[in-house]
Each structure stands twice: as C-alpha cells, then as structure tokens.
Design an enzyme around this catalytic site. Structure first.
Site, PDB file in Angstrom:
ATOM      1  N   LYS A 113     -18.023   5.819 -22.571  1.00 36.33           N
ATOM      2  CA  LYS A 113     -17.944   7.272 -22.316  1.00 36.33           C
ATOM      3  C   LYS A 113     -16.514   7.693 -22.000  1.00 36.33           C
ATOM      4  O   LYS A 113     -16.110   8.808 -22.327  1.00 36.33           O
ATOM      5  CB  LYS A 113     -18.921   7.700 -21.220  1.00 36.33           C
ATOM      6  CG  LYS A 113     -18.627   7.162 -19.825  1.00 36.33           C
ATOM      7  CD  LYS A 113     -18.478   8.250 -18.786  1.00 36.33           C
ATOM      8  CE  LYS A 113     -18.292   7.665 -17.399  1.00 36.33           C
ATOM      9  NZ  LYS A 113     -17.167   8.158 -16.657  1.00 36.33           N
ATOM     10  N   LEU A 126     -12.509  -0.497  -9.829  1.00 35.79           N
ATOM     11  CA  LEU A 126     -13.423  -1.620  -9.573  1.00 35.79           C
ATOM     12  C   LEU A 126     -14.226  -1.957 -10.827  1.00 35.79           C
ATOM     13  O   LEU A 126     -14.478  -1.100 -11.677  1.00 35.79           O
ATOM     14  CB  LEU A 126     -14.365  -1.323  -8.406  1.00 35.79           C
ATOM     15  CG  LEU A 126     -15.407  -0.208  -8.516  1.00 35.79           C
ATOM     16  CD1 LEU A 126     -16.636  -0.637  -9.283  1.00 35.79           C
ATOM     17  CD2 LEU A 126     -15.810   0.253  -7.134  1.00 35.79           C
ATOM     18  N   CYS A 141     -18.826   3.042 -18.179  1.00 33.56           N
ATOM     19  CA  CYS A 141     -17.431   3.519 -18.147  1.00 33.56           C
ATOM     20  C   CYS A 141     -16.735   3.486 -19.500  1.00 33.56           C
ATOM     21  O   CYS A 141     -16.435   4.542 -20.053  1.00 33.56           O
ATOM     22  CB  CYS A 141     -16.627   2.710 -17.131  1.00 33.56           C
ATOM     23  SG  CYS A 141     -17.073   3.111 -15.437  1.00 33.56           S
ATOM     24  N   GLY A 182     -19.838  -2.169 -23.330  1.00 35.64           N
ATOM     25  CA  GLY A 182     -20.845  -1.141 -23.064  1.00 35.64           C
ATOM     26  C   GLY A 182     -20.674  -0.712 -21.623  1.00 35.64           C
ATOM     27  O   GLY A 182     -19.578  -0.782 -21.079  1.00 35.64           O
ATOM     28  N   ASN A 220      -8.693   2.187 -19.475  1.00 34.06           N
ATOM     29  CA  ASN A 220      -9.932   1.854 -20.189  1.00 34.06           C
ATOM     30  C   ASN A 220      -9.749   1.909 -21.706  1.00 34.06           C
ATOM     31  O   ASN A 220     -10.330   1.110 -22.437  1.00 34.06           O
ATOM     32  CB  ASN A 220     -11.077   2.768 -19.743  1.00 34.06           C
ATOM     33  CG  ASN A 220     -11.739   2.234 -18.476  1.00 34.06           C
ATOM     34  OD1 ASN A 220     -11.421   1.137 -18.024  1.00 34.06           O
ATOM     35  ND2 ASN A 220     -12.660   2.991 -17.908  1.00 34.06           N
TER      36      ASN A 220
HETATM   37  N1  LIG Z   1     -19.391   2.221 -12.168  1.00 36.47           N
HETATM   38  C1  LIG Z   1     -18.157   1.775 -12.186  1.00 36.47           C
HETATM   39  O1  LIG Z   1     -17.899   0.567 -12.338  1.00 36.47           O
HETATM   40  C2  LIG Z   1     -17.003   2.733 -12.030  1.00 36.47           C
HETATM   41  C3  LIG Z   1     -15.711   2.215 -11.854  1.00 36.47           C
HETATM   42  C4  LIG Z   1     -14.639   3.107 -11.732  1.00 36.47           C
HETATM   43  C5  LIG Z   1     -14.847   4.471 -11.819  1.00 36.47           C
HETATM   44  N2  LIG Z   1     -16.121   4.933 -12.038  1.00 36.47           N
HETATM   45  C6  LIG Z   1     -16.306   6.388 -12.122  1.00 36.47           C
HETATM   46  O2  LIG Z   1     -16.911   6.779 -10.906  1.00 36.47           O
HETATM   47  C7  LIG Z   1     -17.795   7.883 -11.101  1.00 36.47           C
HETATM   48  C8  LIG Z   1     -19.178   7.512 -10.595  1.00 36.47           C
HETATM   49  O3  LIG Z   1     -19.668   6.453 -11.390  1.00 36.47           O
HETATM   50  P1  LIG Z   1     -20.953   5.627 -10.964  1.00 36.47           P
HETATM   51  O4  LIG Z   1     -21.082   4.528 -11.948  1.00 36.47           O
HETATM   52  O5  LIG Z   1     -20.902   5.326  -9.501  1.00 36.47           O
HETATM   53  O6  LIG Z   1     -22.094   6.758 -11.225  1.00 36.47           O
HETATM   54  P2  LIG Z   1     -23.587   6.803 -10.668  1.00 36.47           P
HETATM   55  O7  LIG Z   1     -24.309   7.688 -11.583  1.00 36.47           O
HETATM   56  O8  LIG Z   1     -24.044   5.410 -10.406  1.00 36.47           O
HETATM   57  O9  LIG Z   1     -23.435   7.504  -9.228  1.00 36.47           O
HETATM   58  C9  LIG Z   1     -23.197   8.857  -9.001  1.00 36.47           C
HETATM   59  C10 LIG Z   1     -23.998   9.282  -7.766  1.00 36.47           C
HETATM   60  O10 LIG Z   1     -23.603  10.573  -7.339  1.00 36.47           O
HETATM   61  C11 LIG Z   1     -24.760  11.239  -6.840  1.00 36.47           C
HETATM   62  N3  LIG Z   1     -24.486  12.693  -6.799  1.00 36.47           N
HETATM   63  C12 LIG Z   1     -24.313  13.536  -7.848  1.00 36.47           C
HETATM   64  N4  LIG Z   1     -24.025  14.768  -7.400  1.00 36.47           N
HETATM   65  C13 LIG Z   1     -24.011  14.706  -6.038  1.00 36.47           C
HETATM   66  C14 LIG Z   1     -23.765  15.645  -5.006  1.00 36.47           C
HETATM   67  N5  LIG Z   1     -23.465  16.928  -5.284  1.00 36.47           N
HETATM   68  N6  LIG Z   1     -23.832  15.225  -3.710  1.00 36.47           N
HETATM   69  C15 LIG Z   1     -24.128  13.949  -3.414  1.00 36.47           C
HETATM   70  N7  LIG Z   1     -24.378  13.006  -4.363  1.00 36.47           N
HETATM   71  C16 LIG Z   1     -24.306  13.371  -5.656  1.00 36.47           C
HETATM   72  C17 LIG Z   1     -25.845  10.826  -7.817  1.00 36.47           C
HETATM   73  O11 LIG Z   1     -27.137  11.023  -7.286  1.00 36.47           O
HETATM   74  C18 LIG Z   1     -25.496   9.344  -8.008  1.00 36.47           C
HETATM   75  O12 LIG Z   1     -26.150   8.527  -7.052  1.00 36.47           O
HETATM   76  C19 LIG Z   1     -17.729   8.172 -12.609  1.00 36.47           C
HETATM   77  O13 LIG Z   1     -16.761   9.167 -12.837  1.00 36.47           O
HETATM   78  C20 LIG Z   1     -17.265   6.853 -13.205  1.00 36.47           C
HETATM   79  O14 LIG Z   1     -16.627   7.008 -14.437  1.00 36.47           O
HETATM   80  C21 LIG Z   1     -17.195   4.096 -12.114  1.00 36.47           C
END
Ligand SMILES: NC(=O)c1ccc[n+]([C@@H]2O[C@H](COP(=O)([O-])OP(=O)(O)OC[C@H]3O[C@@H](n4cnc5c(N)ncnc54)[C@H](O)[C@@H]3O)[C@@H](O)[C@H]2O)c1
Length: 433
Positions: free
Chosen positions: A264, A151, A261, A258, A209
């Site tokens: 990093k 997404l 995703c 930036g 990516n």
């Molecule tokens: N943001 C994006 O557009 C996107 C798209 C594809 C993939 N990703 C990947 O998805 C993953 C999450 O990204 P994000 O942007 O949502 O991160 P984020 O930091 O917004 O969300 C992560 C959430 O997990 C929670 N959390 C951490 N440990 C926990 C636990 N043990 N139990 C319950 N909750 C817990 C945190 O409090 C936080 O709210 C990353 O690996 C990222 O690379 C993100």
C-alpha cells in the site's frame, strides 16, 4: 513524561508498550472495544514475539493504561502520538481519513503546550493540512511534528527500543526538544537522531519502503530471467550480494512482499507523485508492483503444470501470514495463492504456526493446525511463509500422496528433501529432480 498513543494496532500497541518500558506514563487510546478489552487484560490482540510479556510487565508498573476517548487526564499529556491506520483506497491512494478524524478529535482537547507527533505513514504534504485543521479547531497554533516509524512486524518491540534512527520533521524546535526528551534513553545509546523539515520526514518512510520493495522485485525479475534461461537466481543473488554496494539482504527470490505496509505504501506513493505532477518519476514502482504480483501467478502456474487439472487435487499451503513471526494476513502472498488455487477447484488445506486464528473468513480454504493431519493425502505442498518450523521441517513428517513441494521462499535444503524422495520446485531455480 506523560504521553498518549492514539490507535493501538500493530504500530500503536507496540509503541505504547515501548514508551512505558522506557519509563514514561502512557495512556493508550483505541476506539475498537475488543482490542481495548484484550489490552487491558494483558493480551496483545495480534501475534508479536515478546510483546505480550512486555505488556504484562508494564501493566504491573501502572505506567500504561487504556481508554477509548480523550479525557482531562489524557489531554494534559506532553506528547500525543498518532498511530492510526492509513490503508489503501481502491484508487491506490492512501486513505488518510483516520488520521484526519483522530487529529480533529484530539484538537478539541489539546493544550497549547502539548506536542502532537504523527507516526502513521502519510502522503507527503498531509501534515501541513493537519496542522492547519487542528490549529483552527484548537484556537492556537498546534505543535505538530512527524515522526515516522520503521518497526518490522516480527521484531517490532526490539525495533522500537533499538531503532536504526529516529526521524523527526517539525516546524518548531520546541517539538523537536520534547521528542528528544521522550526518546532520551534510546538516544543515550548512540541512536542517530535526524531533525528534518516536515515534508522530508513524511517522505522518509515511503522512500525507504519503495527502495526495499524495489530490491525484492529486482531479484524476482532476475528470477524470471533465470527461469527462462535455465540459470539459478539464488546463486546469482549470493554472487552479486558479495559486492557490499549491493549487499545480501532482501535479495532472496520468492513469492514476493505483502503485508500492511510495502504494497500500500508504494501504491500510495505512486498516487501522490501523480498528484504532484511528477508521476513519471515513480513509473518504475508500477513495475515493482507488477513483478511482485506476477510471482504469485507463477506459483499458481507451477501448481497447474504439476497437477494438470486442479479439480479433486489436494494442495497443502504451509504458512498464510505475510511473513514469519507474525499473524498479519494483510495482502499476504501465500494466502492469495491459496485462495486462487481453491477458486480453480483444488481442495486447499492451510497450515500456519499462529495465523490460522486470525483468518476470520476461511471460505473454502481448510485450516488445519495439526501438520501431519494437514499433509495427509496431499498431491502438492507449497511453502508460502518461511516460518522456522518449515525451514527445519523433516520431510518424513509429511505423509503425502505425492512428494512434490514448491518452495515459494527458497529456504529449503533441496538435497535433504530430494534424498527423502521429494521433487523440489523453487522460484527462479532450475532444479534437477
Ligand atoms: N504495521 C507496521 O509494521 C507498521 C510499521 C510502520 C508504520 N506503520 C504505519 O502505522 C500506521 C498504523 O498501522 P498499523 O499496522 O498499526 O494499523 P492497524 O490497522 O493495525 O491499527 C490502527 C488502529 O487505529 C485504531 N483507530 C483508528 N482511528 C482511531 C481513532 N480515531 N482513535 C483511536 N483509535 C483509532 C484502529 O481501531 C486500529 O486499532 C499506518 O500508517 C502504517 O502504514 C505500520
């Protein structure tokens, strides 16, 4: 199906809402109490178009609930989706500690017939370690699959409900069938489903990516050449983009990528390749990263060239989120430029249609929500994020001291701005003012 979604950030909150919209019974598990409270009240804790109303809709059906820990009800879910963060460590590596601790917590409550589906972006080889650790804690072989997420913030819900493809990496067919069942309404629309080995599935997201980052830095490298040679990188992109092997998408020169995703993920990928003994295979990604960061410095240089000394100069930065339709400030190019100009002595006013509220520590930056007030007496305007509001902006609306704008995203109608008396400077272009 009964599902849990663990970690309710950008990815998890969207996934939980999307799964409930598909008709599943979903429990969202999040350890951050303020996020939990906000979600319970029907408010997404970040800006994502359409997600608030979709959350309200599914909360009303009773299909989506939230809690902070596992209990007997959540334990009996058929699939547990892992959506916690994998931020960058100082060394560049991906920090998998949240995934490790979330899966360990889950393993204590897991049922043998449940499937654990990881969606977080992890270094290749991580899932095998997680499966081993979880199986030791659970006391039985855990069904673990990796199901990377593609997404894009700004169109996250739409991307979740209508993805280009669904990728599942697994060691067992049982997990694949369970995930197929969960995604059945999406698969019925003809969405490709790719069942892969786990290592390949882990690689898909970082490889995608890396490719996108490379495409952006390619055109930004061309912008550097164009600036030196007096050529025009926008016209160049248009001309090469007509070749369908190249395509036009992701070929707009500007201040670069930036967010939470791309930066990093490429650094984590470089670090993982080095661990695997094939670091040189990804040496080019170091250049991709450097080209990207150099564009930010280029804007600072252009500002200095235009203003001479920055002390006592007022600069307005339009847009601080890393992309439009999002309030995500993680590694935002425009926010970094704003901060650097401020450190160099400029008075920097920042404007953004939604992201100012997300900036918890503005420091010396001056957030201003009213655009006309923000522009007052500015010596220089920098367009840093291509929000529609800025693309369509009438130049007359900005009552500045000096009509000079740096278009950091190459989205402005240069003629229109010039006719209104503005000097327009853009990255990779040789504009005659
Ligand atoms: N943001 C994006 O557009 C996107 C798209 C594809 C993939 N990703 C990947 O998805 C993953 C999450 O990204 P994000 O942007 O949502 O991160 P984020 O930091 O917004 O969300 C992560 C959430 O997990 C929670 N959390 C951490 N440990 C926990 C636990 N043990 N139990 C319950 N909750 C817990 C945190 O409090 C936080 O709210 C990353 O690996 C990222 O690379 C993100």
């Amino acid at each position: 199906m009964r599902l849990t979604v663990i970690g309710l950030g950008y990815l998890g909150a969207t996934h939980a809402v999307a799964m409930a919209k598909l008709g599943h019974q979903v429990i969202g598990i999040e350890q951050d109490q303020s996020k939990l409270e906000s979600l319970r009240q029907g408010k997404i804790p970040f800006h994502e178009p359409g997600l608030d109303s979709a959350l309200t809709e599914v909360l009303a059906t009773g299909r989506l609930t939230f809690q902070s820990e596992h209990d007997s009800q959540s334990s009996s879910a058929e699939i547990h989706f892992i959506c916690v963060g994998t931020p960058q460590k100082e060394s560049g590596e991906a920090d998998t500690s949240y995934v490790v601790s979330a899966t360990k917590q889950l393993a204590k409550h897991l049922k043998p017939e449940s499937v654990v589906a990881g969606k977080s972006t992890i270094p290749v080889g991580t899932a095998a370690k997680l499966k081993h650790q979880m199986s030791e804690i659970a006391g039985f072989p855990v069904h673990l699959a990796w199901n990377p997420e593609f997404l894009r913030e700004g169109t996250a819900l739409e991307d979740s409900l209508k993805p280009d493809r669904i990728v599942v990496g697994s060691w067992d067919q049982y997990s694949v069938e369970k995930l197929k069942e969960a995604y059945q309404p999406i698969l019925e629309t003809g969405t490709p489903f790719l069942s892969l080995d786990v290592e390949t599935a882990e690689l898909v997201k970082v490889a995608a990516n890396a490719f996108l980052a490379t495409k952006i830095s390619f055109i930004n490298a061309m912008a550097e050449i164009a600036e030196a040679a007096g050529a025009d990188a926008v016209a160049l992109a248009e001309a090469i983009g007509h070749d369908e092997r190249i395509g036009k998408k992701f070929l707009r020169s500007g201040i670069g990528f930036g967010g939470g995703c791309l930066p990093k993920d490429i650094r984590g990928f470089i670090a993982r390749a080095e661990e695997l003994g094939v670091g040189s295979s990804l040496d080019f990604l170091k250049d991709v990263d450097q080209i990207n960061l150099r564009r930010r410095s280029r804007v600072v240089e252009l500002a200095k060239q235009e203003l001479g000394t920055l002390a006592n100069k007022k600069v307005l930065v339009l847009g601080i989120s890393f992309k439009p339709d999002s309030d995500d400030l993680r590694d935002s190019p425009s926010l970094e430029i704003a901060r650097r100009l401020s450190e160099l002595g400029a008075e920097v006013v920042i404007h953004d249609p939604v992201a100012l509220a997300a900036l918890k520590e503005p420091g010396k930056l001056k957030p201003e929500q009213n655009l006309e007030v923000a522009a007052k007496d500015a010596d220089l305007v920098i367009l840093g994020t291509e929000w529609k509001e800025y693309r369509d902006l009438e130049p007359a609306k900005l009552k500045v001291k000096s009509k000079v704008i740096i278009d950091g995203r190459n989205v402005l109608d240069v003629k229109k701005w010039q006719l209104a008396g503005w000097k327009v400077i853009a990255l990779g272009r040789n504009i005659q003012n």
